[in-house]
Design a protein around this motif. Structure first.
Motif, PDB file in Angstrom:
ATOM      1  N   LYS A 166      40.156  57.113  33.211  1.00  0.00           N
ATOM      2  CA  LYS A 166      40.181  58.761  33.411  1.00  0.00           C
ATOM      3  C   LYS A 166      38.844  58.792  34.286  1.00  0.00           C
ATOM      4  CE  LYS A 166      44.013  60.791  32.596  1.00  0.00           C
ATOM      5  NZ  LYS A 166      44.722  60.999  33.822  1.00  0.00           N
ATOM      6  N   SER A 167      37.646  58.239  33.960  1.00  0.00           N
ATOM      7  CA  SER A 167      36.546  58.610  34.544  1.00  0.00           C
ATOM      8  C   SER A 167      36.370  57.854  35.765  1.00  0.00           C
ATOM      9  CB  SER A 167      35.355  58.151  33.831  1.00  0.00           C
ATOM     10  OG  SER A 167      35.289  56.987  33.585  1.00  0.00           O
ATOM     11  N   ILE A 168      36.864  56.629  35.878  1.00  0.00           N
ATOM     12  CA  ILE A 168      37.041  55.842  37.161  1.00  0.00           C
ATOM     13  C   ILE A 168      37.863  56.573  37.957  1.00  0.00           C
ATOM     14  CG2 ILE A 168      37.924  54.010  38.248  1.00  0.00           C
ATOM     15  CD1 ILE A 168      37.321  52.141  35.685  1.00  0.00           C
ATOM     16  N   GLU A 169      39.014  57.252  37.611  1.00  0.00           N
ATOM     17  CA  GLU A 169      39.921  57.828  38.627  1.00  0.00           C
ATOM     18  C   GLU A 169      39.224  59.030  39.042  1.00  0.00           C
ATOM     19  OE1 GLU A 169      43.412  58.931  36.315  1.00  0.00           O
ATOM     20  OE2 GLU A 169      44.065  56.665  36.522  1.00  0.00           O
ATOM     21  N   LYS A 170      38.327  59.889  38.366  1.00  0.00           N
ATOM     22  CA  LYS A 170      37.740  60.820  38.712  1.00  0.00           C
ATOM     23  C   LYS A 170      36.773  60.649  39.662  1.00  0.00           C
ATOM     24  CE  LYS A 170      38.202  64.032  34.775  1.00  0.00           C
ATOM     25  NZ  LYS A 170      37.326  64.736  33.790  1.00  0.00           N
ATOM     26  N   VAL A 171      36.077  59.568  39.820  1.00  0.00           N
ATOM     27  CA  VAL A 171      34.949  59.157  40.684  1.00  0.00           C
ATOM     28  C   VAL A 171      35.573  58.671  42.142  1.00  0.00           C
ATOM     29  CG1 VAL A 171      33.412  57.099  41.147  1.00  0.00           C
ATOM     30  CG2 VAL A 171      33.529  58.117  39.082  1.00  0.00           C
ATOM     31  N   LYS A 172      36.758  58.142  42.048  1.00  0.00           N
ATOM     32  CA  LYS A 172      37.341  57.653  43.136  1.00  0.00           C
ATOM     33  C   LYS A 172      38.158  59.034  43.808  1.00  0.00           C
ATOM     34  CE  LYS A 172      38.943  53.053  41.917  1.00  0.00           C
ATOM     35  NZ  LYS A 172      40.011  52.280  41.621  1.00  0.00           N
TER      36      LYS A 172
ATOM     37  N   LEU B 108      45.581  49.103  38.636  1.00  0.00           N
ATOM     38  CA  LEU B 108      45.181  48.018  38.153  1.00  0.00           C
ATOM     39  C   LEU B 108      44.841  47.950  36.622  1.00  0.00           C
ATOM     40  CD1 LEU B 108      44.494  45.292  39.060  1.00  0.00           C
ATOM     41  CD2 LEU B 108      42.246  45.897  39.717  1.00  0.00           C
ATOM     42  N   THR B 109      44.456  48.984  36.112  1.00  0.00           N
ATOM     43  CA  THR B 109      44.170  49.042  34.620  1.00  0.00           C
ATOM     44  C   THR B 109      45.196  49.010  33.757  1.00  0.00           C
ATOM     45  OG1 THR B 109      43.493  51.466  35.060  1.00  0.00           O
ATOM     46  CG2 THR B 109      41.561  50.012  35.161  1.00  0.00           C
ATOM     47  N   THR B 110      46.315  49.204  34.245  1.00  0.00           N
ATOM     48  CA  THR B 110      47.556  49.174  33.576  1.00  0.00           C
ATOM     49  C   THR B 110      47.565  48.228  32.576  1.00  0.00           C
ATOM     50  OG1 THR B 110      48.932  50.331  35.372  1.00  0.00           O
ATOM     51  CG2 THR B 110      50.097  49.115  33.489  1.00  0.00           C
ATOM     52  N   GLY B 111      47.177  46.881  32.842  1.00  0.00           N
ATOM     53  CA  GLY B 111      47.165  45.777  32.155  1.00  0.00           C
ATOM     54  C   GLY B 111      46.245  46.011  30.969  1.00  0.00           C
ATOM     55  N   LEU B 112      45.017  46.635  31.134  1.00  0.00           N
ATOM     56  CA  LEU B 112      44.026  46.609  30.267  1.00  0.00           C
ATOM     57  C   LEU B 112      44.439  47.737  29.183  1.00  0.00           C
ATOM     58  CD1 LEU B 112      40.935  47.299  32.575  1.00  0.00           C
ATOM     59  CD2 LEU B 112      41.681  44.919  31.377  1.00  0.00           C
TER      60      LEU B 112
ATOM     61  N   ALA C 129      45.023  33.638  36.881  1.00  0.00           N
ATOM     62  CA  ALA C 129      44.890  34.372  38.154  1.00  0.00           C
ATOM     63  C   ALA C 129      44.662  36.042  37.425  1.00  0.00           C
ATOM     64  CB  ALA C 129      46.036  34.572  38.959  1.00  0.00           C
ATOM     65  N   PRO C 130      43.674  36.811  37.915  1.00  0.00           N
ATOM     66  CA  PRO C 130      43.643  38.204  37.662  1.00  0.00           C
ATOM     67  C   PRO C 130      45.029  38.831  37.460  1.00  0.00           C
ATOM     68  CG  PRO C 130      41.879  37.655  39.158  1.00  0.00           C
ATOM     69  CD  PRO C 130      42.801  36.488  38.997  1.00  0.00           C
ATOM     70  N   PHE C 131      45.099  39.656  36.709  1.00  0.00           N
ATOM     71  CA  PHE C 131      46.264  40.561  36.572  1.00  0.00           C
ATOM     72  C   PHE C 131      46.355  41.145  37.866  1.00  0.00           C
ATOM     73  CE2 PHE C 131      48.001  44.665  35.499  1.00  0.00           C
ATOM     74  CZ  PHE C 131      49.103  44.483  34.952  1.00  0.00           C
ATOM     75  N   LYS C 132      47.497  41.445  38.523  1.00  0.00           N
ATOM     76  CA  LYS C 132      47.853  42.129  39.475  1.00  0.00           C
ATOM     77  C   LYS C 132      49.156  42.973  39.414  1.00  0.00           C
ATOM     78  CE  LYS C 132      45.629  39.784  42.918  1.00  0.00           C
ATOM     79  NZ  LYS C 132      44.126  39.838  42.534  1.00  0.00           N
ATOM     80  N   PRO C 133      48.971  44.199  38.962  1.00  0.00           N
ATOM     81  CA  PRO C 133      50.112  44.966  38.803  1.00  0.00           C
ATOM     82  C   PRO C 133      51.250  45.240  39.861  1.00  0.00           C
ATOM     83  CG  PRO C 133      48.151  46.596  39.099  1.00  0.00           C
ATOM     84  CD  PRO C 133      47.852  45.287  39.128  1.00  0.00           C
TER      85      PRO C 133
ATOM     86  N   TYR D  57      40.755  40.992  33.640  1.00  0.00           N
ATOM     87  CA  TYR D  57      39.355  40.981  33.839  1.00  0.00           C
ATOM     88  C   TYR D  57      38.768  42.482  34.199  1.00  0.00           C
ATOM     89  CZ  TYR D  57      40.544  35.994  33.878  1.00  0.00           C
ATOM     90  OH  TYR D  57      41.009  34.894  33.598  1.00  0.00           O
ATOM     91  N   LEU D  58      38.158  43.296  33.413  1.00  0.00           N
ATOM     92  CA  LEU D  58      37.845  44.691  33.820  1.00  0.00           C
ATOM     93  C   LEU D  58      36.861  44.723  34.734  1.00  0.00           C
ATOM     94  CD1 LEU D  58      38.003  47.609  33.195  1.00  0.00           C
ATOM     95  CD2 LEU D  58      36.187  47.445  31.317  1.00  0.00           C
ATOM     96  N   LEU D  59      35.801  43.901  34.713  1.00  0.00           N
ATOM     97  CA  LEU D  59      34.539  44.006  35.803  1.00  0.00           C
ATOM     98  C   LEU D  59      35.466  43.439  37.256  1.00  0.00           C
ATOM     99  CD1 LEU D  59      31.692  42.450  33.664  1.00  0.00           C
ATOM    100  CD2 LEU D  59      32.477  44.943  34.317  1.00  0.00           C
ATOM    101  N   GLN D  60      36.424  42.537  37.242  1.00  0.00           N
ATOM    102  CA  GLN D  60      36.755  42.389  38.616  1.00  0.00           C
ATOM    103  C   GLN D  60      37.625  43.394  39.181  1.00  0.00           C
ATOM    104  OE1 GLN D  60      38.997  38.807  38.865  1.00  0.00           O
ATOM    105  NE2 GLN D  60      37.146  37.313  37.962  1.00  0.00           N
ATOM    106  N   ALA D  61      38.401  44.025  38.251  1.00  0.00           N
ATOM    107  CA  ALA D  61      39.087  44.963  38.460  1.00  0.00           C
ATOM    108  C   ALA D  61      38.561  46.220  39.195  1.00  0.00           C
ATOM    109  CB  ALA D  61      39.947  45.711  37.226  1.00  0.00           C
TER     110      ALA D  61
END
Length: 175
Positions: free
Chosen positions: A162-168, A74-78, A64-68, A127-131
């Motif tokens: 960081k770039s994902i967080e900025k977009v959000k 979510l990207t903690t696992g990565l 199953a996809p990683f769920k923190p 799974y980064l893309l699913q994340a």
């Protein structure tokens, strides 16, 4: 085999015989461009990388996809995966010798990091893309892309997060 070796050969600046004026200068010393991996090291790295891609397609995505847990993104696992791979690779003997040997080692270590990342992603469900919400991509391709991100090390992955967080966090523009 010669065509493959030529394709993998680093491109160097050289004077253009059709150009007038002074020839282009060689790479500046200390820029990292003056020495690159030899073709043999590149070929071995390519084979190891191909092994990693084959593993990603061969191992079924049953986890199953990683769920923190609450309080973690979510990207903690990565990020943890990237840190773990860096620590494992630190156990290898350091590169010594010439600049050429160090350049060859860097290429080989990167491909080894990718294979370790594939195994980590498959076993932990990373799974980064699913994340990031891309669900139309196959699980195999997701593992390959996630492994490239994790195998690249924690610094590039940290910058990506960081770039994902900025977009959000950026409010939509109003006109």
């Amino acid at each position: 085999m010669s065509a493959l070796a030529d394709a993998l050969a680093p491109k160097r600046l050289s004077p253009d015989p059709h150009k007038t004026g002074s020839p282009e200068s060689p790479p500046a010393a200390g820029s990292g461009d003056e020495v690159s991996a030899e073709n043999g090291a590149r070929l071995v790295a390519l084979v190891v990388f191909a092994l990693g891609v084959a593993l990603a397609w061969w191992i079924p995505e049953t986890k199953a996809p990683f769920k923190p847990v609450d309080g973690f993104i979510l990207t903690t696992g990565l990020y943890i995966g990237a840190q773990a791979i860096e620590r494992v690779l630190e156990l290898l003997p350091p590169g010594t010798g010439s600049k050429q040997a160090k350049a060859n080692r860097a290429v080989l270590i990167s491909s080894l990091a990718f294979v370790i990342a594939v195994l980590l992603c498959e076993n932990l469900g990373l799974y980064l893309l699913q994340a990031v919400g891309a669900t139309a991509v196959s699980g195999n391709l997701d593992v390959v892309i996630t492994s490239l991100a994790i195998g690249g090390g924690s610094k590039p992955l940290h910058d990506f997060i960081k770039s994902i967080e900025k977009v959000k966090e950026t409010p939509p523009a109003t006109h």
